[in-house]
Design a protein around this motif. Structure first.
Motif, PDB file in Angstrom:
ATOM      1  N   GLY A  33       0.797  -1.219   0.000  1.00  0.00           N
ATOM      2  CA  GLY A  33       0.000   0.000   0.000  1.00  0.00           C
ATOM      3  C   GLY A  33       0.831   1.271   0.000  1.00  0.00           C
ATOM      4  O   GLY A  33       1.986   1.292   0.444  1.00  0.00           O
ATOM      5  N   ASN A  34       0.225   2.347  -0.486  1.00  0.00           N
ATOM      6  CA  ASN A  34       0.917   3.637  -0.539  1.00  0.00           C
ATOM      7  C   ASN A  34       1.393   4.098   0.831  1.00  0.00           C
ATOM      8  O   ASN A  34       2.500   4.629   0.970  1.00  0.00           O
ATOM      9  CB  ASN A  34      -0.016   4.701  -1.141  1.00  0.00           C
ATOM     10  CG  ASN A  34      -0.157   4.570  -2.634  1.00  0.00           C
ATOM     11  OD1 ASN A  34       0.823   4.359  -3.345  1.00  0.00           O
ATOM     12  ND2 ASN A  34      -1.381   4.699  -3.126  1.00  0.00           N
ATOM     13  N   ASN A  35       0.560   3.913   1.854  1.00  0.00           N
ATOM     14  CA  ASN A  35       0.918   4.441   3.170  1.00  0.00           C
ATOM     15  C   ASN A  35       2.066   3.673   3.819  1.00  0.00           C
ATOM     16  O   ASN A  35       2.963   4.273   4.415  1.00  0.00           O
ATOM     17  CB  ASN A  35      -0.320   4.453   4.072  1.00  0.00           C
ATOM     18  CG  ASN A  35      -1.251   5.585   3.718  1.00  0.00           C
ATOM     19  OD1 ASN A  35      -0.971   6.745   3.988  1.00  0.00           O
ATOM     20  ND2 ASN A  35      -2.367   5.263   3.071  1.00  0.00           N
ATOM     21  N   ILE A  36       2.036   2.366   3.693  1.00  0.00           N
ATOM     22  CA  ILE A  36       3.118   1.580   4.298  1.00  0.00           C
ATOM     23  C   ILE A  36       4.402   1.749   3.495  1.00  0.00           C
ATOM     24  O   ILE A  36       5.505   1.762   4.059  1.00  0.00           O
ATOM     25  CB  ILE A  36       2.702   0.095   4.412  1.00  0.00           C
ATOM     26  CG1 ILE A  36       3.474  -0.582   5.546  1.00  0.00           C
ATOM     27  CG2 ILE A  36       2.871  -0.647   3.115  1.00  0.00           C
ATOM     28  CD1 ILE A  36       3.055  -0.157   6.925  1.00  0.00           C
ATOM     29  N   TYR A  59       1.308  15.850  11.273  1.00  0.00           N
ATOM     30  CA  TYR A  59       0.512  15.118  10.290  1.00  0.00           C
ATOM     31  C   TYR A  59       1.103  15.374   8.906  1.00  0.00           C
ATOM     32  O   TYR A  59       1.450  16.505   8.561  1.00  0.00           O
ATOM     33  CB  TYR A  59      -0.949  15.576  10.322  1.00  0.00           C
ATOM     34  CG  TYR A  59      -1.813  14.872   9.291  1.00  0.00           C
ATOM     35  CD1 TYR A  59      -1.983  13.494   9.334  1.00  0.00           C
ATOM     36  CD2 TYR A  59      -2.445  15.592   8.280  1.00  0.00           C
ATOM     37  CE1 TYR A  59      -2.762  12.847   8.384  1.00  0.00           C
ATOM     38  CE2 TYR A  59      -3.226  14.951   7.332  1.00  0.00           C
ATOM     39  CZ  TYR A  59      -3.381  13.574   7.391  1.00  0.00           C
ATOM     40  OH  TYR A  59      -4.142  12.924   6.453  1.00  0.00           O
ATOM     41  N   LEU A  60       1.206  14.304   8.126  1.00  0.00           N
ATOM     42  CA  LEU A  60       1.783  14.371   6.786  1.00  0.00           C
ATOM     43  C   LEU A  60       0.792  13.819   5.772  1.00  0.00           C
ATOM     44  O   LEU A  60       0.254  12.728   5.957  1.00  0.00           O
ATOM     45  CB  LEU A  60       3.078  13.552   6.733  1.00  0.00           C
ATOM     46  CG  LEU A  60       3.671  13.234   5.357  1.00  0.00           C
ATOM     47  CD1 LEU A  60       4.124  14.509   4.661  1.00  0.00           C
ATOM     48  CD2 LEU A  60       4.820  12.258   5.494  1.00  0.00           C
ATOM     49  N   THR A  61       0.555  14.583   4.698  1.00  0.00           N
ATOM     50  CA  THR A  61      -0.271  14.111   3.597  1.00  0.00           C
ATOM     51  C   THR A  61       0.237  14.755   2.311  1.00  0.00           C
ATOM     52  O   THR A  61       1.286  15.402   2.301  1.00  0.00           O
ATOM     53  CB  THR A  61      -1.766  14.403   3.845  1.00  0.00           C
ATOM     54  OG1 THR A  61      -2.554  13.768   2.825  1.00  0.00           O
ATOM     55  CG2 THR A  61      -2.055  15.895   3.857  1.00  0.00           C
ATOM     56  N   GLY A  62      -0.531  14.579   1.226  1.00  0.00           N
ATOM     57  CA  GLY A  62      -0.091  15.113  -0.052  1.00  0.00           C
ATOM     58  C   GLY A  62      -0.516  16.536  -0.308  1.00  0.00           C
ATOM     59  O   GLY A  62       0.232  17.338  -0.868  1.00  0.00           O
ATOM     60  N   GLU A  63      -1.743  16.879   0.095  1.00  0.00           N
ATOM     61  CA  GLU A  63      -2.313  18.183  -0.230  1.00  0.00           C
ATOM     62  C   GLU A  63      -2.725  18.934   1.033  1.00  0.00           C
ATOM     63  O   GLU A  63      -2.794  18.360   2.117  1.00  0.00           O
ATOM     64  CB  GLU A  63      -3.520  18.018  -1.154  1.00  0.00           C
ATOM     65  CG  GLU A  63      -3.194  17.357  -2.489  1.00  0.00           C
ATOM     66  CD  GLU A  63      -4.410  17.277  -3.402  1.00  0.00           C
ATOM     67  OE1 GLU A  63      -5.363  18.069  -3.221  1.00  0.00           O
ATOM     68  OE2 GLU A  63      -4.406  16.423  -4.300  1.00  0.00           O
ATOM     69  N   THR A  92       3.738  11.569  -2.731  1.00  0.00           N
ATOM     70  CA  THR A  92       3.485  10.626  -1.633  1.00  0.00           C
ATOM     71  C   THR A  92       2.896   9.312  -2.124  1.00  0.00           C
ATOM     72  O   THR A  92       2.843   8.336  -1.354  1.00  0.00           O
ATOM     73  CB  THR A  92       2.542  11.231  -0.576  1.00  0.00           C
ATOM     74  OG1 THR A  92       1.297  11.606  -1.191  1.00  0.00           O
ATOM     75  CG2 THR A  92       3.169  12.452   0.086  1.00  0.00           C
ATOM     76  N   GLU A  93       2.450   9.268  -3.386  1.00  0.00           N
ATOM     77  CA  GLU A  93       1.809   8.049  -3.881  1.00  0.00           C
ATOM     78  C   GLU A  93       2.561   7.391  -5.039  1.00  0.00           C
ATOM     79  O   GLU A  93       1.995   6.629  -5.806  1.00  0.00           O
ATOM     80  CB  GLU A  93       0.354   8.355  -4.280  1.00  0.00           C
ATOM     81  CG  GLU A  93      -0.481   8.750  -3.085  1.00  0.00           C
ATOM     82  CD  GLU A  93      -1.967   8.727  -3.312  1.00  0.00           C
ATOM     83  OE1 GLU A  93      -2.697   8.385  -2.354  1.00  0.00           O
ATOM     84  OE2 GLU A  93      -2.418   9.051  -4.428  1.00  0.00           O
ATOM     85  N   ARG A  94       3.840   7.648  -5.130  1.00  0.00           N
ATOM     86  CA  ARG A  94       4.664   6.999  -6.151  1.00  0.00           C
ATOM     87  C   ARG A  94       4.925   5.526  -5.855  1.00  0.00           C
ATOM     88  O   ARG A  94       5.297   4.769  -6.749  1.00  0.00           O
ATOM     89  CB  ARG A  94       6.043   7.676  -6.213  1.00  0.00           C
ATOM     90  CG  ARG A  94       6.100   9.035  -6.854  1.00  0.00           C
ATOM     91  CD  ARG A  94       7.569   9.380  -7.068  1.00  0.00           C
ATOM     92  NE  ARG A  94       7.751  10.747  -7.521  1.00  0.00           N
ATOM     93  CZ  ARG A  94       8.285  11.709  -6.784  1.00  0.00           C
ATOM     94  NH1 ARG A  94       8.674  11.435  -5.543  1.00  0.00           N
ATOM     95  NH2 ARG A  94       8.442  12.921  -7.264  1.00  0.00           N
TER      96      ARG A  94
END
Length: 251
Positions: free
Chosen positions: A107-110, A194-198, A222-224
């Protein structure tokens, strides 16, 4: 391998039938029956399709595919051109959205946690483990400025940071992509950052007024890693030719 065999394996691996989503997961556009050469990427944009055609791929596997809930259903404009290119060249389009966000290995997050060296303690929301995102700790305590530099080094993209540069950060929650709406969940969890893409306008105020560091590191950046990791698994498991193609996106 047979396309149907590949889809069945991916559906089972990613447990896509158990996840409610905003788009169909799995095979979105039918192409060649036999799969030999897969191009993986973040988004099935025209540039990725053109690159797959150039490389002679019969299948494209992405995180962001087509047919999103609420979009214009007409096959016109860029949708027509994309579908035309896939159909003329007999290329399968396979997409997994939320199933690829939440998978515990690919998964993207892991995968983002692995890239950044984050220690995973659990899901971002213990009351809903199916919700994408995790909670954990930095590789070591860092100041806000140090962690911003670490993200930039690991992702090759300078993040936007809301917070004081000299504050100490140890605990963090994260969710890849456009998950600025999960900031309140992170605040409720009591983490330092907190970390995210947008990011959006209300998130700035929420971060400032709660003292929670907010790092916006790019939806694409973040989703590569999910589609790439999944493709590498397929290459090893089934001896397929799989190539990851990164079509850069500054957002």
């Amino acid at each position: 391998m047979d396309r149907s065999q590949l889809i069945k394996h991916l559906d089972t691996l990613l447990q896509s039938a158990r996840i409610r989503d905003y788009c169909p997961n799995g095979l979105q556009v039918q192409g060649a029956e036999k799969v030999h050469h897969i191009v993986t990427g973040v988004t099935a944009n025209q540039a990725l399709i053109d690159e797959a055609i150039k490389r002679g791929a019969d299948t494209i596997l992405v995180h962001h595919g087509y047919f999103w809930k609420g979009e214009d259903e007409r096959v016109i404009g860029i949708k027509k051109e994309r579908l035309k290119a896939l159909l003329i060249n007999d290329i399968n389009l396979i997409a997994y959205h939320l199933p690829l966000d939440v998978h515990p290995i690919y998964g993207n997050n892991i995968q983002l946690a692995d890239v950044l060296g984050l220690e995973v303690d659990g899901p971002i929301d213990e009351s809903d483990p199916s919700k994408p995102g995790n909670i954990g700790r930095l590789p070591r305590p860092m100041s806000g400025k140090e962690f911003r530099a670490w993200i930039a080094e690991c992702l090759q993209r300078e993040p936007l940071h809301i917070g004081e540069d000299e504050d100490r950060i140890e605990t963090i929650a994260w969710c890849t992509g456009g998950a600025q709406g999960y900031l309140q969940t992170a605040v409720d969890a009591g983490v330092d950052a907190y970390l995210t893409g947008e990011i959006n306008e209300p998130a700035v105020h929420l971060a400032r007024e709660t003292g929670t560091h907010f790092f916006s590191a790019g939806h694409h950046a973040t989703e590569r890693y999910g589609a790439k990791a999944l493709g590498e698994y397929l290459a090893e498991e089934f001896n397929l030719n799989v190539e990851f193609v990164d079509i850069d996106n500054p957002v």
